[in-house]
Design a protein around this motif. Structure first.
Motif: not given
Length: 165
Positions: A19-40
């Motif tokens: 439930d994205y509406r009630t997801a807490d800080v920990r879930a938003l920062r560490h458990d959700l939306f995984c992938g890869d990032v780049y800085l170029a």
């Protein structure tokens, strides 16, 4: 010119019952939306990127905005010759991105980059602007993909804390 980007992982999808509406800080920062990032650095045609598939991309954007502000705590600002250091550590590994500001410039390197490779160098003001734009663009993408995320108070606070420059 600075380019920040991400890709979401298909190997580490968000739990379907989230439930994205009630997801807490920990879930938003560490458990959700995984992938890869780049800085170029597009002018030098060089980049720092992850290829692990499990980096929480919202946490990366959030932490990058925090780091840029942390590097700006010297009252002399861009006139300061003192070196200011910060690091972004990746939760599931010992790897880190390392940031060093001196005068108005920020050097960025990472643990996984060979030592002989020079750091990426960015103007601090440009890095601040691009980090905040990246955060807002990422939030816009994620709220388009995930119903209820736009109504999450944590997301509202994050956008207010780091407005676009």
């Amino acid at each position: 010119m600075i380019d920040l980007g991400y890709s979401l992982s298909r190997r580490f999808p968000d739990p379907p019952q989230t439930d994205y509406r009630t997801a807490d800080v920990r879930a938003l920062r560490h458990d959700l939306f995984c992938g890869d990032v780049y800085l170029a650095d597009t002018e030098a045609d060089r980049e720092l990127s992850t290829a692990w598939g499990w980096v929480p991309v919202l946490d990366f954007a959030w932490a990058l905005c925090d780091i840029v502000e942390q590097l700006d705590r010297d009252p002399q600002g861009s006139r300061s010759a003192r070196r200011h250091h910060a690091e972004l550590d990746f939760t599931e590994s010992a790897d880190r991105m390392l940031f060093e500001r001196r005068f108005g410039w920020v050097e960025v390197t990472a643990d996984w980059v060979p030592l002989e490779e020079p750091p990426l160098t960015f103007n601090h003001g440009a890095l601040r602007r691009e980090a905040r734009d990246f955060l807002h663009d990422l939030i816009a993408d994620l709220t388009d993909m995930h119903e209820g995320l736009a109504d999450n108070p944590v997301i509202w606070d994050l956008q207010a804390r780091f407005p676009r420059v």
